[in-house]
Structures are given as C-alpha cells and as structure tokens.
Design an enzyme around this catalytic site. Structure first.
Site, mmCIF file in Angstrom:
data_model
loop_
_atom_site.group_PDB
_atom_site.id
_atom_site.type_symbol
_atom_site.label_atom_id
_atom_site.label_comp_id
_atom_site.label_asym_id
_atom_site.label_seq_id
_atom_site.Cartn_x
_atom_site.Cartn_y
_atom_site.Cartn_z
ATOM 1 N N HIS A 86 -0.046 7.506 0.350
ATOM 2 C CA HIS A 86 0.686 7.098 -0.854
ATOM 3 C C HIS A 86 -0.132 7.339 -2.127
ATOM 4 O O HIS A 86 0.420 7.386 -3.215
ATOM 5 C CB HIS A 86 1.235 5.667 -0.742
ATOM 6 C CG HIS A 86 0.255 4.550 -0.967
ATOM 7 N ND1 HIS A 86 -0.339 3.853 0.053
ATOM 8 C CD2 HIS A 86 -0.208 3.988 -2.102
ATOM 9 C CE1 HIS A 86 -1.127 2.914 -0.444
ATOM 10 N NE2 HIS A 86 -1.063 2.966 -1.752
ATOM 11 N N ASP A 222 -1.114 6.094 6.937
ATOM 12 C CA ASP A 222 -1.189 6.251 5.482
ATOM 13 C C ASP A 222 -2.501 6.916 5.045
ATOM 14 O O ASP A 222 -3.354 6.277 4.432
ATOM 15 C CB ASP A 222 -1.035 4.865 4.828
ATOM 16 C CG ASP A 222 -0.608 4.967 3.381
ATOM 17 O OD1 ASP A 222 -0.718 6.058 2.795
ATOM 18 O OD2 ASP A 222 -0.165 3.942 2.826
ATOM 19 N N SER A 653 -6.346 0.566 -2.333
ATOM 20 C CA SER A 653 -5.725 1.573 -1.479
ATOM 21 C C SER A 653 -6.651 2.761 -1.321
ATOM 22 O O SER A 653 -7.157 3.283 -2.309
ATOM 23 C CB SER A 653 -4.412 2.052 -2.088
ATOM 24 O OG SER A 653 -3.382 1.233 -1.674
HETATM 25 N N1 ARG Z 1 2.152 -1.963 -0.772
HETATM 26 C C1 ARG Z 1 1.207 -0.892 -0.900
HETATM 27 C C2 ARG Z 1 0.612 -0.896 -2.299
HETATM 28 O O1 ARG Z 1 0.754 -1.836 -3.003
HETATM 29 C C3 ARG Z 1 1.810 0.425 -0.555
HETATM 30 C C4 ARG Z 1 2.781 0.959 -1.547
HETATM 31 C C5 ARG Z 1 3.305 2.324 -1.245
HETATM 32 N N2 ARG Z 1 4.290 2.299 -0.182
HETATM 33 C C6 ARG Z 1 5.619 2.010 -0.331
HETATM 34 N N3 ARG Z 1 6.352 1.950 0.739
HETATM 35 N N4 ARG Z 1 6.177 1.784 -1.486
HETATM 36 O O2 ARG Z 1 0.374 0.016 -3.020
HETATM 37 N N1 GLU Z 2 -1.153 -0.545 -1.570
HETATM 38 C C1 GLU Z 2 -2.031 -1.118 -2.538
HETATM 39 C C2 GLU Z 2 -2.667 -0.073 -3.448
HETATM 40 O O1 GLU Z 2 -2.123 0.946 -3.692
HETATM 41 C C3 GLU Z 2 -3.036 -1.954 -1.832
HETATM 42 C C4 GLU Z 2 -2.324 -3.127 -1.363
HETATM 43 C C5 GLU Z 2 -2.772 -4.379 -2.062
HETATM 44 O O2 GLU Z 2 -2.275 -4.680 -3.163
HETATM 45 O O3 GLU Z 2 -3.638 -5.014 -1.465
HETATM 46 O O4 GLU Z 2 -3.662 -0.263 -4.047
#
Ligand code: ARG
Ligand code: GLU
Length: 718
Positions: A86, A222, A653
């Site tokens: 991502h 990922d 991330s």
């Molecule tokens: N929750 C993760 C973060 O905050 C992954 C976000 C990307 N993935 C998604 N399905 N939107 O960035």
């Molecule tokens: N998916 C998040 C990022 O892009 C990390 C998840 C979180 O917030 O811990 O940084």
C-alpha cells in the site's frame, strides 16, 4: 520471606507500575540511557549502538522514510529495499496500463535493466540526530508572550538548520518534542533515484482489501520492493541510466527461522502522530464531537460509493483509491472510539487530573505554575469545540468535494493577466488540460452529485450558522433550502463540471474568458468555501489551538515533574523511533482468543471468486494444493501475518520488525481494530501491530513469482 525479599518485591511492584509493557515510541539516541536494560531483559541480544550509532554502521543506516509517509528498509548490499504494497501502490498504479496491468498481475523486474524509475519518489536516510533544546530555548523565558517566544525559537531553528545542512548536502529539520519542552535536530540525506523492483498482484498485496483493513485475523501480503540508485560516488543523484545501485552501510539479514509467541520484536520506523498526554477535555472533544461527525459523513460517502461501485465495474476502478482513502480513517475512528470507551479513557484522565491538581496545589511555587491549568483547559475547550467541529466539517465536506478539487485546477488560469505572453498562456492551458484529464479519468458525475448534495446538507444541519458559506443564502432564497435542486442547478450550469465543455473552453481560451471561470457556479462554490474557512473558521481556531499548545507544554512539563521516576516517551512526530515488544496474541472480547499468526490455509478459507477482496490467484491455490512451500514453511504451513505488542501508528507502515538477533522477521503494515486508540491511550491487553511474516514475502517472490534470483542478494539466516 526475608525482609530483603519483601522490599525487593515492593520495589518491583513499584517499578512495574511504571514500565507498562511495550508502550512507547522511543528516541534512538536515548535508548542507552532509558531502555536498553529493559530491552535486554525482554530478549534483545545486541547493544544500543547496534541500533543507532554515528560512527559505525548501525540499523538506522538501513531504515528510511519512503516517499512522504511510509517507512522502508534495506535488505541487500545492492540497495534493495522492502516496504508495504500500500506504500508503493500509487507508483505501481502509475506504471500500469491495460496492456501492462501490474496492479492486477504483479510486477517483477528480471534484471536491473527492467527496474522502473519513479520520478518524484525519494528515500530519506537519517545521518544523525541531536538534542538542540539548549540552543533553541537559549533566549526565551517563561514571562514572554507566546508570539515573541515563537519568533525567537523560529530564528534559532533557522540558524541551526543552515549550519547543519552543509550548503545543501543534507536536509536538516528541527522538531519540537513534548510540546516544545525539547527540540531535536535531524540531519538526513535524500536519495532521488528509486526504482520499482517487484510487487505481488493486488489479490495478494491487498488481499482482504478494505473489508479486512484494521482487522485480525489478516492475510494480506502487503509488501513491495524497490532499489535505490546513486551516482558513482554512492551519493544522491537525479535519475540517470548511468546511476548504479546504492551501496549501503548496513542492510538487514533476514531470518527464516520462524516467529514464536513471546519472541522479542523491535519496530524501527517513522510513526506520524500520537497524542498520549491529552486532558480529559481533549479526549472528550475528539471522541464525542469530532469522531462521531467525521464517521457519519464518511459513512454517507462510503454508502454512495460502494453502491455505485457495485453497480458498475468502471466506477469500481475509478473510485477504488478514493474509497480506500475514505474508508481507512472511517474505520480507524470507529475502532478508536470503541477502544477509548472500553478503556474508560475520559474517566481515567479525569482521575489523573485530580491527582495532578492535588500535586500542583501542595506547594506555592507549583501552584503558581500549574494550579490553574485544568480550569484554563476547560474554558479553552468550551470555546474550541464549535470551531473544531466546523473545521472537521470543512475538511470532510466543503473542501473535499470533488468539484472543489476540479475548480482549484482553474485558479492558475485566473491568475494570468493582460501582460502574460502567449507562451505562458499556452503552457498554463496545457497544464490545466493535463490536470483536468487526470481528474476526469477517475470521476463519475452521478456519484459525485449524490455525495455533494448530502454532504452540503450535513454541513448545513450540523454546523453553526456563523460558519455557513455565502452560497447557503442562495440555496435558502432561490432553492428554498432544497440541496437537491441546488446540486442539479450547479452541475447543469457549470461548464467546469462538464468534461466536454471544459476541453472546448481550453481549446478556445483567451484572457477575456477568465470572466467565465469566475462566474461558474462550481468555481463560486469553491471560492465561498475557502472564504468562510479563511475568514471565520481558521483564524480563531488557530488562535485557540496555539493556546492549547502552550497549556500542553506546561502540562507535560508538570506531569514529568510529578512522576519523576517514570520515563516519558514523546508523542510521535514523524521522526525515527524504536518501539519494542513481543510477538503476542490477544483477546478481542470476552470468550474469544486470537492466535498470534495466520496461515495460507486462512487465505483458502476466505477464497471467494465473487467477492473482489477475496479472489485468490490460481497459482497460489496450486502451490497450496501441492504444498510447494520450499524452505518457507513451519510445521507444513506457510505463515502469512503475525501480531505483536509494538506501539505503532500511521507512518510505521513498511517498518522493519526485527528479532532479538537484529534480523528481519516481518514488515509492519497495520494495527488491530481493538487497539486503534493507542494513538491516544495504549492498552497492553489489546493493542497489537500487524506485520507480514517475512517468510511469506520470500515464498511469494520465490515460488509464486519465480523471482527467486532476488534472494541471492539477500542475507538469509536459516
Ligand atoms: N490501515 C492501514 C493504514 O492505516 C492500511 C491502509 C491501506 N489499506 C486499505 N485497505 N485501505 O495505512
Ligand atoms: N497502515 C498504516 C500506515 O500506513 C499503519 C497502521 C497504523 O496506523 O498503525 O502507516
């Protein structure tokens, strides 16, 4: 029991009250002073200098900021880095076309020559960091007014940065810690030639999609890989075919020995923002005012988008990224609110505030500084709340309307004036045309109109009248408050909202046509929205926030004085931090316990060709059936993801997850839903970060993609 033993137990009980398991995002240069003993007790076998050292190669030389907001790490001595899928998503998308659809099919460069350059993508290495508090605060005192104080600080920071940048060789930043009680200098080197090496198809890299996002059990592969290129002297350079792979000071060995519950884990990366030292008033405002409204607005957007996306595959592609963006924090806020509620966070803070006030009032000196702090907070938050709400509504509705982004593209044209020469006009028109094209590529008018009218109505109903944009007058008078009618009028009348008309307009553009832009109802909407923000919402809310900042500075200072024996960690601020913990499972709710890992078996369980997020690629199914797992299996299973108790947030991330030997065992990419309140209050029972097991990444590279040659340059520990 001897007297000695009893005393020891009492001391241990006393200390353990403060060393709350695994909470904290620690400053690398202070590990030696505060953390290393504790880390070693928990299973770390190396020294603080192995993590951060200025004179010798250390882990910090293998960790980078990737692009704007992610972390990445080096995994070979030839500049190969790994981060999340991502995090690389927009780059992979940019290289994709119908013919070469790397999002759907994945991408693997079979040699250095096939690696794809990414204009604008950078990685940032930290050269060194330094506590510059004394210098920054040398000329300020507590009696100064805030504006004067900030001016003096800003001037000092400019000096420090200028000196540290060594004539532009380095990028220097000075950031406040503990709300300006301390300041640190960060000096970094930025590499600008970063090429795409490999990415699995989205059906692996984004498996589970937004359905599984923020959740455990998780099965997302990922990860994506890039390579840093440098000039002949190993220094940063713009893209050139003559550049050569960067030779790092340090890269992470990769352990395929496996990941067990209780194993020490260290996450080393760039967490973006946390707010752990807030008052009950702040948490109340976030959880009872901002979050619920933001959730409600996004829920509406999600309903509209998902309905339209389900009905039309073309819309699904157009809105995939927009949907992911809207849904990510929608879901996070829901989890955060539930978590705060369950922790009874507001009450906990209130109890602490009582103790603090008692401490403050127990001595006249303290009383002068801290005695009135909490009542002051209360009065500011009473004033701030309506502004915070207006601000939230502005950013979730008016400002994020698609028509606003589109209209903003036209500003460039309105800035042309009589003396602008033909060349400049032509250039501007062409750049506007490109942006408009980019906009319309991912646009569906009827989806936008549905969101527009509902978003406006929500703003109208929920935000104080004094924050209403001028056009609401028009809606009231001309359309009797009917936002549906207003929306239809706007989208019909506006040439900006009509792709064909826009191109005709641009083809025939003359300076005298600027009038037409300014009279366009979409453009007027855009102007009105900005107007109300800059006149009514922003100035006062900035002023109040500055007051809060000042109180925060005093409050955190007081907290640290009051709890002398507790080691405080500063809130995340996009600087390099260490979070350590252990591989751990958790209980999401009564009667349920989750394992700390998932396997390929779970992917096959989720497989559903009718649900986009759960389509498993055929090749992966074949590998599963044949159990063709090579050296990557543990007890006949491929482990996919694991949970640990590291304190992480957005920005982490792509961060390396490192074991007690300093070897890479995973790549961090998310948190469990039940623990998303850790940005405000950490719960050791339920806060877990989610990482991809590095063996799953290697398995995909080797067995699924047939790019096993990439493993030759890695250092694999068996
Ligand atoms: N929750 C993760 C973060 O905050 C992954 C976000 C990307 N993935 C998604 N399905 N939107 O960035
Ligand atoms: N998916 C998040 C990022 O892009 C990390 C998840 C979180 O917030 O811990 O940084």
């Amino acid at each position: 029991m001897t007297k000695y033993k009893i005393i020891t137990i009492i001391i241990i009980l006393f200390i353990s009250q403060f060393v709350k398991a695994d909470e904290g995002m620690w400053i690398p240069i202070l590990l030696k002073k505060y953390n290393i003993e504790d880390m070693k007790k928990k299973g770390f076998k190396l020294n603080a200098e192995d993590i951060y050292s200025v004179n010798n190669a250390s882990m910090k030389d293998a960790v980078m900021i990737f692009g704007g907001g992610c972390t990445a790490e080096l995994i070979s001595d030839k500049g190969l880095i790994i981060t999340n899928h991502h995090c690389g998503f927009s780059r992979i998308q940019a290289h994709s076309s119908l013919k070469n659809d790397y999002l759907t099919n994945g991408f693997w460069a079979m040699s250095n020559k096939e690696e794809l350059p990414n204009p604008g993508l950078t990685v940032t290495f930290l050269e060194y960091m330094e506590d510059v508090t004394k210098k920054v605060l040398a000329n300020v005192n507590d009696n100064m007014d805030e504006a004067e104080r900030q001016m003096i600080i800003a001037a000092e920071i400019i000096k420090i940065k200028a000196e540290a940048s060594k004539n532009g060789k380095f990028v220097a930043k000075v950031k406040p810690f503990f709300y300006g009680n301390e300041y640190y200098l960060f000096v970094s080197k930025v590499y600008r030639d970063v090429r795409l090496v490999g990415a699995p198809p989205s059906s692996i890299g984004k498996f589970g999609g937004d359905t599984d996002n923020w959740m455990w059990p998780r099965h997302t592969g990922d990860f994506s890989m890039f390579r840093i290129y440098a000039d002949k002297n190993n220094e940063p350079a713009n893209y050139s075919p003559d550049n050569i792979p960067y030779k790092p000071k340090k890269h992470f060995p990769i352990s395929i020995k496996g990941v067990k519950k209780g194993d020490f884990t260290l996450v080393f990366g760039y967490p973006g923002r946390t707010q752990e030292y807030l008052t009950s008033y702040a948490i109340k405002m976030i959880s009872k005012d901002e979050n619920p409204h933001q959730i409600k607005i996004r829920q509406m957007k999600i309903d509209v988008m998902s309905n339209d996306m389900n009905n039309d595959p073309a819309v699904r592609i157009k809105y995939a990224a927009k949907y992911a963006r809207v849904s990510n924090y929608w879901k996070k806020w829901i989890g955060e609110n539930k978590g705060l509620e369950r922790l009874n966070a507001i009450q906990k803070k209130k109890n602490f505030e009582k103790k603090f006030t008692k401490w403050a009032n127990s001595n006249q000196n303290r009383k002068n500084t801290y005695g009135a702090l909490l009542p002051k907070y209360k009065s500011i938050y009473d004033k701030l709340t309506p502004y915070a709400l207006a601000n939230a509504y502005f950013y979730e509705t008016l400002y994020t309307m698609e028509i606003v982004r589109l209209s903003s593209i036209f500003v460039k044209l309105t800035r042309l004036y009589e003396k602008s020469d033909e060349k400049k006009i032509k250039k501007t028109v062409e750049s506007v045309r490109r942006s408009v094209k980019g906009f319309y590529k991912d646009y569906n008018k009827s989806t936008d109109m549905k969101i527009f009218k509902q978003a406006l109505k929500m703003y109208y109903d929920n935000v104080d009248k004094k924050f209403h944009p001028a056009l609401f007058n028009l809606v009231e008078k001309k359309f009797k408050g009917d936002f549906d009618k207003y929306t239809k009028y706007l989208y019909k009348k506006s040439f900006i909202a009509n792709e064909k008309k826009v191109y005709t307009f641009l083809d025939k553009f003359k300076l005298s046509h600027i009038k037409k832009i300014k009279k366009d109802p979409a453009y007027i909407f855009y102007g009105d929205a900005l107007d109300i923000y800059y006149k009514e919402i922003n100035p006062k809310s900035r002023e109040l926030h500055q007051k809060v900042e000042k109180l925060n500075r005093t409050y955190v200072k007081g907290q640290r004085l009051m709890l002398k024996d507790k080691v405080f960690y500063p809130d995340a601020n996009s600087t390099l931090r260490v979070a350590y913990g252990q591989v751990d499972d958790y209980k999401p709710k009564d009667g349920v316990k989750y394992l700390h890992y998932t396997t390929l078996e779970g992917i096959m369980e989720k497989d559903n060709p009718n649900i986009y997020d759960y389509k498993v690629p055929k090749k992966l199914k074949e590998l599963f059936i044949k159990k063709d797992y090579g050296q990557y299996a543990e007890n006949g299973q491929i482990h996919v993801c694991f949970t640990a108790s590291n304190h992480t947030t957005g920005g982490n991330s792509g961060s390396p997850v490192i074991n007690g030997d300093g070897h890479l065992i995973g790549v961090n990419f998310d948190r469990c839903w039940e623990g998303t309140m850790s940005d405000i209050m950490f719960d050791p029972e339920r806060c877990r970060n989610i990482s991809i097991d590095i063996r799953y990444a290697l398995f995909i590279i080797d067995k699924f993609a047939g790019a096993g040659y990439l493993l030759n340059e890695m250092t694999i520990i068996k």
